[in-house]
Every structure is written in structure tokens, then in C-alpha cells.
Design a protein around this motif. Sequence first.
Motif, mmCIF file in Angstrom:
data_model
loop_
_atom_site.group_PDB
_atom_site.id
_atom_site.type_symbol
_atom_site.label_atom_id
_atom_site.label_comp_id
_atom_site.label_asym_id
_atom_site.label_seq_id
_atom_site.Cartn_x
_atom_site.Cartn_y
_atom_site.Cartn_z
ATOM 1 N N PHE A 15 0.838 -1.194 0.000
ATOM 2 C CA PHE A 15 0.000 0.000 0.000
ATOM 3 C C PHE A 15 0.869 1.239 0.000
ATOM 4 O O PHE A 15 1.904 1.280 0.662
ATOM 5 C CB PHE A 15 -0.894 0.027 1.250
ATOM 6 N N LEU A 163 -2.458 5.469 5.372
ATOM 7 C CA LEU A 163 -2.358 4.836 4.052
ATOM 8 C C LEU A 163 -2.957 5.763 3.000
ATOM 9 O O LEU A 163 -3.903 6.500 3.274
ATOM 10 C CB LEU A 163 -3.119 3.510 4.030
ATOM 11 N N ALA A 167 -6.892 -0.515 2.909
ATOM 12 C CA ALA A 167 -6.265 -1.832 3.054
ATOM 13 C C ALA A 167 -7.329 -2.895 3.239
ATOM 14 O O ALA A 167 -7.104 -3.899 3.905
ATOM 15 C CB ALA A 167 -5.314 -1.815 4.241
#
Length: 461
Positions: A15, A163, A167
Motif C-alpha cells: 500500500f 495509508l 487496506a
Amino acid sequence: MAFRERLSVVQAYRFALDLTARQERVVLAHAGAARVAHNWALARVKAVMDQRAAERTYGIDEAGLTPTQGWSLPALRRAWNQAKSDVAPWWAECSKEAFNTGLDALENWSDSRTGKRAGRRVGFPRFKSRRRSTPSVRFTTGAIRVEPDRRHVVLPRLGRLKLHESARKLARRLEAGTARIVSATVRRDGGRWYVSFTCAVQRTQGMPACPDATVGVDLGVTHLAVLSTGEVEPNPRHLDAAARRMRRLARRAARRVGPDRRTGRRASKRWERASARLGRAHARVAHLRRDGLHKLTTRLTREYGTLVVEDLNVAGMLANRRLARRIADAGFAELRRQLAYKTGWNGGRLVVADRWYPSSKTCSGCGAVKTKLALSDRTYTCTTCGLVLDRDVNAARNLAALAATVAGSGPETRNGRGADRKTPLAGPVAVKRQPGTATAGKTGTVPPQGRTSNHELTYAS
Ligand SMILES: [Zn+2]
């Protein structure tokens, strides 16, 4: 017939990260610590090796030589712990995992040399420079988790990282208990930060929609791939624009004053800016292409029971200096890697045609082989049977036909004759099969030939 196997596989989830300035400093400090430990250990191992070589020339017997420095991670770690106060007085500021990251590469080399590590041989480790090496640090213990909101992850020392994307795929597996995180690596790639989780994943083997169908896949330069069905898989959206931009930036960087090793000339600020932009553009092209390949390989392995690709001399081709070629060649390696594991997941099989199999030069209609076919000839015209076909479709059809000869051959039709450059399609052809992607026995394969370790060679006629 609905027999479904449980598979344990190692799978990576990657990621993009949005690091804060402080987090970026901490990651860079840890990556720097990894580099210091790596360079120290490499220097130490080399010094001991040189010392022993010198002592031998003095006639000192083996028992009297300076003891060897072990290459294993525990041995290097012991030596590092004794020396770290002198080499890196700041060691307590960094996680010990950073130093382990640096010591690991040395163990990889010795494992590869002694055969403990599978795959391609690892080269002798080199000193890492601050400017040229990619900063990266790996964590194997401590708090490593995906936050319930699926937009943040927690890593030791770094804390909560944001992120850039969700995810959810990994989070779903973690919540269902079908995945376990083994390690997390933070790395900079093309000017962006990424976290990559290595996971032990439990998968249920799938079943291709058409288990008896075969498809040949030929990778292209102007398009992503051509299938033996005649389908032309276009390049992913934005790839052409990104590739144009990359070429423009490459020209711009070439016009600016770059570094010169021989004269010791330093790079100009303008060159550094241009080459950083080029690096980012390069990474973007690679990502777009890899994404396109993922979509293609997932679709194909879910649909077809047998997939056939060409075995290209990837290591040799990567030495090619032309940009467009190099991108395409990297795609070949990636296509094959993805197909190898995805056929395993989906219960299909992957056939890799021998490097000398003339898939482009053979007529898919009658089997006649041309002696010459220029790369600029985009259409295949057969002088024997009059077939006129797109060059890549012709090649893909030949690949698909090759799989049929392998699958159809019974044990009695096998023979030990290998293929050579001029073998026509009708004659015996050598086919390499990826290990573990097909059920032996059903396919008429012969046992491994002994001299190769990671490929089974199958001869069919
Ligand atoms: Zn023909």
C-alpha cells in the motif's frame, strides 16, 4: 468433481503511504541504520577473509588462522552487538530490526552460495551508498497491524501511519483469520513511500471456468498482450501518456549536466530535479503496466485451464538499452511470475515454451517455418498456404497449439529428443513446465531430467 484444495501461500500486500515529515525522518534514520550495519558487517567479513588469506601465505596452518566470521544472521548479530557502541553510538535510537534488515543481505548471499536459498543466485553483497541505495527497513516483531478503519497501519517505532489507499483486502483476510502478517517493509520507490506486508495466507484453490480450454499469450509493445483467440488486450488507461511523459523527461535530463565518475564532476541541481521527476514517471509507468498485467492474469487464470507463454531470456534482454524494449521485457518477467502463482491458486496449469521454439516464424495454419521474419513485419503472410494473420495473433496461436501437443501425448509417444532452433512445429518440441502448476500423470509429462532443479523438462511429439 468439485474438489477444492486448501493452499498455504506467502503473499505480499503493498500500500502507498502518506507519511508526515516526522515519520519520514524516522524511516530514513532507520534505513540509514540498516545501511550502516550492512556496510560494517560486509567490511568485517571481507577483512577477516583477507586476513586469513594473508596468514596462509605466511605459512600459518589452518588451526592457527584468525577464526572465520560467520555469515549467519545470529553470528553477524552477535558481532554487531559487540561493535555497535563504537560504530554507531546512536544505536539505541533505532529499532534493532533496522540493523537486522542490514545484516540480512549478507546471510542471503551465503545461503544462496551453499544452496540453502532457492531461486536465482544472489551476487556478492556490495557496499550501500547513501545516494544510490533505496531506503528500506523491515519489521518482523512488535506491534504490526492494520487499524479497524483500514486507512491506517501501526508499525513499531513509527506508530500510526496513514495509508494512501484502503487496506480492505488485507483487513478482510486478517479479520477472517485466513491471513497472518509475517513482516512489514517500508520502502521508497520512485519518490513515494510504500508499506509491504508479507503474509501467510490460507486460500481455497479455485477452478477455471473452462478447465479444458487453452490460451496462448503473447506480450506486445504497442498493446499489453495478444491472445490466441484473436483478442487484443489494450494497454491500461493512461499508460501511453505516462510513457510519452517519461520519454520527454528522459530527454530533458540528458540535456542537463549530470555526474561524471571519471572526471569527478558533480551533478547540477537542475539535473537532480529532472532525474527525480524521471524516476517518479518511470515508477508510474511500471505501476500502470503491472496493474494491467494483474487484471489480465487474474481474468485468464480464472477462465482457462491451460496457459502458454514464451520463455524469454529475460536476464539477457534486460541488458537491452532501449527504453521501450526494456519496459516490455520487464513485463514478460512480470507476466510469467503472475501466471505461475495464479495458475496455482486457480487450479490451472502454465506451459512455458522453450526459448528456441519459433512461435513468431511458424505458420499457425500449416506449420511451415520461415527462416527470416523482420520485427517490422506486423503481418504474417505464409508463402506455403497463403495464410495472412496479425503477427502476434499468429504467435499466440502457435503457443496455444503447443500446449495441445503436450497435453495429448500419452506416455508411449514420449521421446528424449530435444528441440533445436530449426525444429518445425510438426516435429518434437521441448516444453518447459513450471513446477507445481499441473497434475503429473494426466499431462503426459516425464519426471525431472536430473540436471535442472527448478524446471521440469517435458518432451512431446
Ligand atoms: Zn501456412
